[in-house]
Design an enzyme around this catalytic site. Structure first.
Site, PDB file in Angstrom:
ATOM      1  N   ASP A 128      34.804  52.003  31.171  1.00  0.00           N
ATOM      2  CA  ASP A 128      34.170  50.728  30.816  1.00  0.00           C
ATOM      3  C   ASP A 128      33.308  50.798  29.548  1.00  0.00           C
ATOM      4  O   ASP A 128      32.961  49.772  28.973  1.00  0.00           O
ATOM      5  CB  ASP A 128      33.287  50.231  31.971  1.00  0.00           C
ATOM      6  CG  ASP A 128      34.101  49.835  33.189  1.00  0.00           C
ATOM      7  OD1 ASP A 128      35.335  49.752  33.066  1.00  0.00           O
ATOM      8  OD2 ASP A 128      33.516  49.623  34.261  1.00  0.00           O
ATOM      9  N   ARG A 163      55.916  31.393  26.312  1.00  0.00           N
ATOM     10  CA  ARG A 163      54.990  31.362  27.446  1.00  0.00           C
ATOM     11  C   ARG A 163      53.570  31.694  27.037  1.00  0.00           C
ATOM     12  O   ARG A 163      53.321  32.273  25.980  1.00  0.00           O
ATOM     13  CB  ARG A 163      55.392  32.449  28.450  1.00  0.00           C
ATOM     14  CG  ARG A 163      56.484  32.031  29.376  1.00  0.00           C
ATOM     15  CD  ARG A 163      56.839  33.172  30.315  1.00  0.00           C
ATOM     16  NE  ARG A 163      57.867  32.764  31.231  1.00  0.00           N
ATOM     17  CZ  ARG A 163      58.763  33.579  31.773  1.00  0.00           C
ATOM     18  NH1 ARG A 163      58.756  34.859  31.490  1.00  0.00           N
ATOM     19  NH2 ARG A 163      59.661  33.117  32.613  1.00  0.00           N
TER      20      ARG A 163
HETATM   21  O1  F6P Z   1      34.973  53.118  36.846  1.00  0.00           O
HETATM   22  C1  F6P Z   1      34.857  51.812  36.401  1.00  0.00           C
HETATM   23  C2  F6P Z   1      35.932  50.977  37.008  1.00  0.00           C
HETATM   24  O2  F6P Z   1      37.175  51.386  36.510  1.00  0.00           O
HETATM   25  C3  F6P Z   1      35.709  49.477  36.803  1.00  0.00           C
HETATM   26  O3  F6P Z   1      36.146  48.997  35.591  1.00  0.00           O
HETATM   27  C4  F6P Z   1      36.422  48.897  37.991  1.00  0.00           C
HETATM   28  O4  F6P Z   1      35.902  47.648  38.346  1.00  0.00           O
HETATM   29  C5  F6P Z   1      36.139  49.897  39.042  1.00  0.00           C
HETATM   30  O5  F6P Z   1      35.979  51.129  38.401  1.00  0.00           O
HETATM   31  C6  F6P Z   1      37.186  50.010  40.104  1.00  0.00           C
HETATM   32  O6  F6P Z   1      36.747  50.961  41.020  1.00  0.00           O
HETATM   33  P1  F6P Z   1      37.543  51.461  42.269  1.00  0.00           P
HETATM   34  O7  F6P Z   1      38.619  52.363  41.754  1.00  0.00           O
HETATM   35  O8  F6P Z   1      36.538  52.201  43.069  1.00  0.00           O
HETATM   36  O9  F6P Z   1      38.079  50.264  42.929  1.00  0.00           O
END
Ligand code: F6P
Length: 350
Positions: A128, A163
Site C-alpha cells: 500500500d 466498453r
Molecule cells: O497489506 C495490505 C493489504 O494488501 C491491503 O491493501 C488489503 O486491504 C489487505 O492487505 C488485505 O488483507 P488480507 O489479505 O488480510 O485480506
C-alpha cells in the site's frame, strides 16, 4: 549475538530479499546466530521459532511471499500477549528482533519498545506504500507493475468492445496503488479513499471520454467511498480492527451503467497484487533494508526503523512511522485530474 526476524501483516514480494540480506549480513559480517519467528507476532507469543542458516537463503531472491510465514496477530489483543513476547525473547536468549511489516507490525514494535525497552528494529513493508517516515515501502513497486500490466490489458479489450471497464485495486486508506497504477496505465479516471467522489461527475467525465475515444478505463482503490460509504465484504474485523473491503468496483460499474447507459464491467485484482516474483526495484530495496537493519542491531539503535530517503537508506524513529498513515499527496492527485474528462476545467474555474 543471537538475533531473530519476523514478518507480519499482509505478505508482499521482497520479504524474502530482506530475510536473505539479514542472513548474509548477520552470519557473514557479524558471525551472529539467526532465528526466524514464524507467522509474524504469533511466533514470539507462542514461541514458534526456528534456526535459520545461510542455506535457507538459497534461491529465495526471486520468490514472493515469506519463508517464515506471516499473520495479522496483534499481541496487544491477545491475553498477556506483550509479556509473552518479552518472556519468549528471554527464553530463547534473543538479543535483538528485526520486525518486518507495515503500520500494524511496526506499531506493535513501537509499543513493545516503549513499554518494555524491547530490542527491536523495524523494516518498512507494504504494497500500500502508506507507511510514514520512508519514501517507499518494498512490495509497492511490484504491486504497481502488476496493476500497470492489468490496466494495459484492459485498454485493448475495452477498446475492441467500446466498453467502460473498472479495475478495483488494493489500498484501504491510501490510494497510492490506484494513483500510480492509474497514471502508469493511462486510466481515464482514478478514484481513491482520500477524496470522496461524486458519481455524477464521474459519469460526465466518462461520457466525454466515450465521445472522444469510444471506451474508458477506470481504476478505483478498494477503500474509495461511494457517497461517503465504505463497501465491505463482511462485518468481521481483524486483530488490528480492519474491516474486509471489496466490491466498490462493482458498485461503481452498476451506478455508471445506470447513469450513462454504457456497457460497464468491473473486476478486482485482489491478492494477485501481493503475489509472485518481486521487481528488481523491490529486490534491491528489500536487500538494502535488510543489510542496514543488521547494522542498526549491532549499533544497538533499538526503536529505529530503516528508511529510504532519496537514494539513501537511513534510520528513523519508528514512532515517526506509525500512528498516522501516509496518504496520497493532494497535489499529485489533483494533477492527474487533467486526464479525467473536463474535471480540470471545473477545478481551474473555481
Ligand atoms: O497489506 C495490505 C493489504 O494488501 C491491503 O491493501 C488489503 O486491504 C489487505 O492487505 C488485505 O488483507 P488480507 O489479505 O488480510 O485480506
Amino acid at each position: 549475538m543471537r538475533l531473530a526476524i519476523l514478518t507480519g501483516g499482509g505478505d508482499c514480494p521482497g520479504l524474502n530479499n530482506v530475510i536473505r540480506a539479514v542472513l548474509f549480513q548477520a552470519i557473514k559480517k557479524y558471525e551472529d546466530e539467526v532465528f526466524g519467528y514464524l507467522y509474524g507476532w504469533k511466533g514470539p507469543i507462542n514461541n514458534l521459532i526456528m534456526p535459520l542458516a545461510l542455506s535457507d537463503a538459497e534461491g529465495i531472491f526471486n520468490q514472493g511471499g515469506t519463508i517464515i510465514k506471516s499473520s495479522r496477530t496483534n499481541p496487544y489483543k491477545t491475553e498477556g500477549g506483550p509479556q509473552k513476547v518479552i518472556d519468549n525473547l528471554k527464553l530463547n536468549k534473543i538479543e535483538a528482533l528485526i520486525a518486518v511489516g507495515g503500520e500494524d507490525t511496526c506499531g506493535v514494535a513501537y509499543k513493545l519498545f516503549k513499554d518494555f525497552k524491547a530490542p527491536i528494529i523495524c523494516v518498512p513493508k507494504t504494497i500500500d506504500n502508506d507507511l510514514n517516515a520512508t519514501d517507499q515501502t518494498f512490495g509497492f513497486d511490484t504491486a504497481l507493475s502488476i496493476v500497470c500490466d492489468a490496466v494495459d490489458r484492459l485498454h485493448t479489450t475495452a477498446k475492441s468492445h467500446d466498453r467502460v471497464l473498472v479495475l478495483e485495486v488494493m489500498g484501504r486508506h491510501a490510494g497510492w496503488i490506484a494513483t500510480m497504477g492509474g497514471i502508469a496505465g493511462a486510466a481515464d479516471y482514478i478514484l481513491i479513499p482520500e477524496e470522496a467522489f461524486d458519481i455524477n461527475k464521474v459519469a460526465e467525465a466518462i461520457k466525454l471520454r466515450k465521445k472522444e475515444a469510444g471506451y474508458a478505463v477506470i481504476v478505483i482503490a478498494e477503500g474509495a467511498k461511494f457517497s461517503d460509504e465504505e463497501i465491505l465484504k463482511g462485518q468481521e474485523k481483524d486483530a488490528f480492527g480492519h474491516v474486509k473491503l471489496g466490491g466498490i468496483g462493482d458498485r461503481l460499474a452498476k451506478a455508471l451503467e445506470e447513469k450513462t447507459d454504457f456497457e460497464t464491467r468491473a473486476m478486482s485484482l485482489g491478492h494477485i497484487q501481493r503475489g509472485g516474483s518481486p521487481t528488481a526495484f523491490d529486490r534491491v530495496l528489500g536487500t538494502r533494508y535488510g543489510l542496514k537493519a543488521v547494522d542498526l542491531v549491532h549499533q544497538k539503535k533499538f526503536g529505529r526503523m530503516v528508511s529510504l530517503q532519496g537514494n539513501k537508506i537511513v534510520d528513523v524513529d519508528v514512532k515517526d512511522a506509525v500512528g498516522t498513515l501516509k496518504t496520497v499527496d493532494k497535489e499529485l492527485y489533483n494533477q492527474t485530474k487533467v486526464f479525467f474528462g473536463d474535471e480540470i476545467k471545473t477545478m481551474t474555474r473555481v
